[in-house]
Enzyme design. Structure first.
Site, mmCIF file in Angstrom:
data_model
loop_
_atom_site.group_PDB
_atom_site.id
_atom_site.type_symbol
_atom_site.label_atom_id
_atom_site.label_comp_id
_atom_site.label_asym_id
_atom_site.label_seq_id
_atom_site.Cartn_x
_atom_site.Cartn_y
_atom_site.Cartn_z
ATOM 1 N N LYS A 87 15.509 -42.848 -33.512
ATOM 2 C CA LYS A 87 14.515 -42.823 -34.591
ATOM 3 C C LYS A 87 15.046 -43.557 -35.827
ATOM 4 C CE LYS A 87 11.013 -41.031 -34.683
ATOM 5 N NZ LYS A 87 9.640 -41.477 -34.263
ATOM 6 N N THR A 104 11.507 -38.770 -38.706
ATOM 7 C CA THR A 104 12.006 -37.407 -38.736
ATOM 8 C C THR A 104 13.097 -37.235 -39.788
ATOM 9 O OG1 THR A 104 13.314 -35.838 -37.429
ATOM 10 C CG2 THR A 104 13.512 -38.132 -36.808
ATOM 11 N N ASP A 105 13.247 -36.011 -40.265
ATOM 12 C CA ASP A 105 14.347 -35.716 -41.199
ATOM 13 C C ASP A 105 15.715 -35.815 -40.513
ATOM 14 O OD1 ASP A 105 14.132 -33.403 -39.628
ATOM 15 O OD2 ASP A 105 13.934 -32.019 -41.328
ATOM 16 N N GLU A 106 15.711 -35.830 -39.179
ATOM 17 C CA GLU A 106 16.994 -35.841 -38.453
ATOM 18 C C GLU A 106 17.782 -37.131 -38.652
ATOM 19 O OE1 GLU A 106 16.968 -34.658 -34.426
ATOM 20 O OE2 GLU A 106 15.556 -33.032 -34.755
ATOM 21 N N TYR A 131 18.491 -38.978 -29.673
ATOM 22 C CA TYR A 131 17.117 -38.992 -30.211
ATOM 23 C C TYR A 131 17.104 -39.446 -31.666
ATOM 24 C CZ TYR A 131 13.076 -37.143 -32.718
ATOM 25 O OH TYR A 131 11.996 -37.012 -33.559
HETATM 26 P P1 NAD Z 1 5.508 -35.332 -28.315
HETATM 27 O O1 NAD Z 1 6.669 -35.515 -27.406
HETATM 28 O O2 NAD Z 1 4.736 -34.054 -28.272
HETATM 29 O O3 NAD Z 1 4.450 -36.502 -28.073
HETATM 30 C C1 NAD Z 1 4.826 -37.835 -27.895
HETATM 31 C C2 NAD Z 1 3.613 -38.611 -27.378
HETATM 32 O O4 NAD Z 1 3.999 -39.988 -27.248
HETATM 33 C C3 NAD Z 1 3.126 -38.142 -26.009
HETATM 34 O O5 NAD Z 1 1.719 -38.053 -25.996
HETATM 35 C C4 NAD Z 1 3.600 -39.249 -25.068
HETATM 36 O O6 NAD Z 1 2.783 -39.413 -23.914
HETATM 37 C C5 NAD Z 1 3.554 -40.463 -25.980
HETATM 38 N N1 NAD Z 1 4.478 -41.526 -25.541
HETATM 39 C C6 NAD Z 1 5.793 -41.413 -25.209
HETATM 40 N N2 NAD Z 1 6.278 -42.605 -24.821
HETATM 41 C C7 NAD Z 1 5.279 -43.497 -24.944
HETATM 42 C C8 NAD Z 1 5.150 -44.885 -24.723
HETATM 43 N N3 NAD Z 1 6.197 -45.621 -24.285
HETATM 44 N N4 NAD Z 1 3.966 -45.479 -24.951
HETATM 45 C C9 NAD Z 1 2.911 -44.760 -25.396
HETATM 46 N N5 NAD Z 1 2.943 -43.442 -25.608
HETATM 47 C C10 NAD Z 1 4.119 -42.821 -25.387
HETATM 48 O O7 NAD Z 1 6.068 -35.627 -29.763
HETATM 49 P P2 NAD Z 1 5.717 -34.936 -31.162
HETATM 50 O O8 NAD Z 1 6.553 -33.748 -31.341
HETATM 51 O O9 NAD Z 1 4.256 -34.848 -31.299
HETATM 52 O O10 NAD Z 1 6.296 -36.067 -32.155
HETATM 53 C C11 NAD Z 1 5.451 -37.155 -32.552
HETATM 54 C C12 NAD Z 1 6.225 -38.025 -33.526
HETATM 55 O O11 NAD Z 1 6.603 -37.266 -34.667
HETATM 56 C C13 NAD Z 1 7.523 -38.611 -32.980
HETATM 57 O O12 NAD Z 1 7.643 -39.928 -33.461
HETATM 58 C C14 NAD Z 1 8.601 -37.716 -33.550
HETATM 59 O O13 NAD Z 1 9.800 -38.420 -33.687
HETATM 60 C C15 NAD Z 1 7.991 -37.380 -34.884
HETATM 61 N N6 NAD Z 1 8.415 -36.110 -35.492
HETATM 62 C C16 NAD Z 1 8.320 -34.949 -34.780
HETATM 63 C C17 NAD Z 1 8.624 -33.733 -35.393
HETATM 64 C C18 NAD Z 1 8.494 -32.418 -34.656
HETATM 65 O O14 NAD Z 1 8.816 -31.378 -35.218
HETATM 66 N N7 NAD Z 1 8.019 -32.392 -33.424
HETATM 67 C C19 NAD Z 1 9.045 -33.728 -36.722
HETATM 68 C C20 NAD Z 1 9.170 -34.944 -37.423
HETATM 69 C C21 NAD Z 1 8.823 -36.121 -36.794
HETATM 70 O O1 DAU Z 2 13.470 -31.990 -37.640
HETATM 71 C C1 DAU Z 2 12.453 -32.682 -36.982
HETATM 72 C C2 DAU Z 2 12.682 -32.633 -35.486
HETATM 73 O O2 DAU Z 2 12.349 -31.315 -35.074
HETATM 74 C C3 DAU Z 2 11.855 -33.653 -34.722
HETATM 75 O O3 DAU Z 2 12.275 -34.939 -35.082
HETATM 76 C C4 DAU Z 2 11.989 -33.471 -33.221
HETATM 77 O O4 DAU Z 2 11.121 -34.344 -32.541
HETATM 78 C C5 DAU Z 2 11.628 -32.040 -32.876
HETATM 79 O O5 DAU Z 2 11.816 -31.802 -31.493
HETATM 80 C C6 DAU Z 2 12.476 -31.072 -33.694
HETATM 81 O O6 DAU Z 2 13.864 -31.156 -33.313
HETATM 82 P P1 DAU Z 2 14.788 -29.857 -33.138
HETATM 83 O O7 DAU Z 2 15.894 -30.216 -32.247
HETATM 84 O O8 DAU Z 2 15.068 -29.257 -34.461
HETATM 85 O O9 DAU Z 2 13.714 -28.886 -32.402
HETATM 86 P P2 DAU Z 2 13.811 -27.887 -31.164
HETATM 87 O O10 DAU Z 2 12.491 -27.205 -31.071
HETATM 88 O O11 DAU Z 2 14.348 -28.520 -29.951
HETATM 89 O O12 DAU Z 2 14.897 -26.824 -31.668
HETATM 90 C C7 DAU Z 2 14.749 -26.128 -32.895
HETATM 91 C C8 DAU Z 2 16.001 -25.293 -33.104
HETATM 92 O O13 DAU Z 2 16.002 -24.224 -32.135
HETATM 93 C C9 DAU Z 2 17.291 -26.039 -32.901
HETATM 94 O O14 DAU Z 2 18.253 -25.554 -33.817
HETATM 95 C C10 DAU Z 2 17.711 -25.690 -31.470
HETATM 96 C C11 DAU Z 2 17.185 -24.277 -31.325
HETATM 97 N N1 DAU Z 2 16.765 -23.864 -29.962
HETATM 98 C C12 DAU Z 2 15.932 -24.687 -29.272
HETATM 99 C C13 DAU Z 2 15.464 -24.307 -28.027
HETATM 100 C C14 DAU Z 2 14.555 -25.192 -27.230
HETATM 101 C C15 DAU Z 2 17.151 -22.627 -29.459
HETATM 102 O O15 DAU Z 2 17.901 -21.865 -30.104
HETATM 103 N N2 DAU Z 2 16.684 -22.241 -28.247
HETATM 104 C C16 DAU Z 2 15.850 -23.026 -27.496
HETATM 105 O O16 DAU Z 2 15.443 -22.613 -26.393
#
Ligand code: NAD
Ligand code: DAU
Length: 340
Positions: A160, A129-131, A156
């Site tokens: 990562k 992630t960019d975080e 989190y």
């Molecule tokens: P998500 O929470 O929707 O899905 C995570 C999946 O991993 C689920 O299916 C869960 O059952 C599985 N999982 C969790 N723990 C596990 C374990 N111990 N063993 C096997 N499976 C397990 O997550 P997402 O949003 O799809 O993110 C996927 C990946 O992308 C993560 O590594 C996250 O850090 C990364 N990422 C997410 C975002 C975003 O915007 N959501 C952005 C950049 C990177």
């Molecule tokens: O940048 C990549 C990341 O993006 C991933 O690594 C994470 O897995 C993914 O969950 C996401 O993280 P964020 O914390 O940015 O996403 P989230 O959807 O939780 O929140 C997006 C923004 O919206 C953040 O600034 C918090 C805000 N927010 C979130 C929720 C749930 C609100 O204002 N209201 C809300 O109810």
């Protein structure tokens, strides 16, 4: 660092029943006809087997299991050309309430996979992630690059960042054929309703008011999950071993603008939402410079029309209430207990 070209025929996708993992599996099945996918997923609260419905058994095998299970991981790795590692605990707010599963899955799980990749010589692509880079000020002209120092803020993002460091060390010390990608905020179908965009869409569909944290000015760099999938495939197959690639689609938007776009697209007034308590340690702004990925691998995002992507995402949640309704009450009760 070495030039490489990898043509995997059998890949393991960890976390393939989650949001981005399932979108990636569908993308591979649709776009890479000769590839068989083994999904390894523990089906935590965020995983859903139904996310993979419609994929035939000759293209995908589903294994219900934990990435921390060294015996299972070792066994699966005997028969794989590559691993694409999505599995993680992924939600910042949850990590603040209870960081333990984040350390276990994100750090210990990645370690377990790396050890098996080392033993079997398996190509390893780590999804991050960019975080890990921390945050930027709203008025900072800079964006994150592969050279930006790590500075994670939350449990989190620090878990990562830790997993990224393990991957780098396993490449350098043991020669594991590994790449890392750090992507910005994804949106699209099948994202868990705890996350910002689906939470607000499903709030409106449930006649709840959307909830905005803090002053609503925090910026996220949105990318459609299909563009994330195509970028990961390019890096898996053509990225240089040992390298990190940032994935982003120039989609910076602040939260209040995104929320107002959702409200407007769903026929609501732009002020029809609640201001709620801010997230502790809330990162201000993320912004990705993906020039390296575009220059080296020729990747370009295709889904850059945010209004259209948002409209399709709203339609998906509108059309699939069975997918999310069962979880809605508990998610909102958890947020309410946190004042959010
Ligand atoms: P998500 O929470 O929707 O899905 C995570 C999946 O991993 C689920 O299916 C869960 O059952 C599985 N999982 C969790 N723990 C596990 C374990 N111990 N063993 C096997 N499976 C397990 O997550 P997402 O949003 O799809 O993110 C996927 C990946 O992308 C993560 O590594 C996250 O850090 C990364 N990422 C997410 C975002 C975003 O915007 N959501 C952005 C950049 C990177
Ligand atoms: O940048 C990549 C990341 O993006 C991933 O690594 C994470 O897995 C993914 O969950 C996401 O993280 P964020 O914390 O940015 O996403 P989230 O959807 O939780 O929140 C997006 C923004 O919206 C953040 O600034 C918090 C805000 N927010 C979130 C929720 C749930 C609100 O204002 N209201 C809300 O109810």
């Amino acid at each position: 660092m070495s030039e490489r070209s990898c043509e995997p025929k059998r890949i393991i996708v960890t976390g393939g029943a989650g949001f981005i993992g399932s979108n990636f599996v569908h993308w591979v099945v649709e776009n890479q006809p000769g590839v068989h996918v083994t999904v390894l997923d523990a089906l935590t609260y965020a995983g859903n087997r139904a996310n993979l419905d419609g994929i035939s058994a000759d293209r995908m095998t589903f294994v219900h299991g934990d990435i921390c299970d060294a015996t299972l991981v070792d066994q699966l790795m005997t028969d794989a050309d590559a691993v694409v590692h999505f599995a993680a605990e992924s939600h910042n707010d949850n990590s603040i309430t209870d960081p333990a599963p984040f350390v276990r899955t994100n750090v210990e799980g990645t370690f377990t996979l790396l050890e098996a990749a080392r033993k079997h010589g398996t190509r390893f692509h780590h999804i991050s992630t960019d975080e890990v880079y921390g945050d930027l000020a709203l008025d900072d002209p800079a964006r994150f690059t592969e050279e930006t120092p790590y500075c994670p803020s939350s449990p989190y993002s620090s878990s990562k960042a830790s997993s990224d460091m393990l991957v780098r060390a396993w490449h350098r010390t043991y020669g594991v054929d590994a790449t890392i990608s750090n992507c910005s905020n994804n949106y699209g179908p099948r994202q868990h309703i705890e996350k910002f965009i689906p939470r607000q869409i499903t709030n409106i569909l449930s006649s709840n008011r959307p909830k905005l944290y803090g002053d609503g000015l925090n910026v996220r760099d949105w990318i459609h999950t299909e563009d994330h999938s195509s970028a990961v495939w390019e890096i898996l197959t053509r990225g240089r071993s040992g390298e990190t690639y940032l994935i982003g689609a120039d989609g910076e938007r602040n939260n209040i603008d995104v929320l107002r776009a959702i409200l407007e697209a769903m026929g609501k007034s732009a002020d029809d939402f609640d201001w709620v308590r801010d997230r502790p340690g809330h990162d201000r702004r993320y912004a990705i410079d993906s020039a390296k990925l575009r220059r080296e691998l020729g990747w370009q995002p295709k889904r850059t029309d945010f209004a259209q992507g948002l409209a399709e995402t709203i339609q998906w949640y509108t059309d699939n209430p069975k997918w999310w309704r069962g979880a809605k009450e508990a998610v909102e009760a958890k947020y309410a207990a946190q004042g959010q």
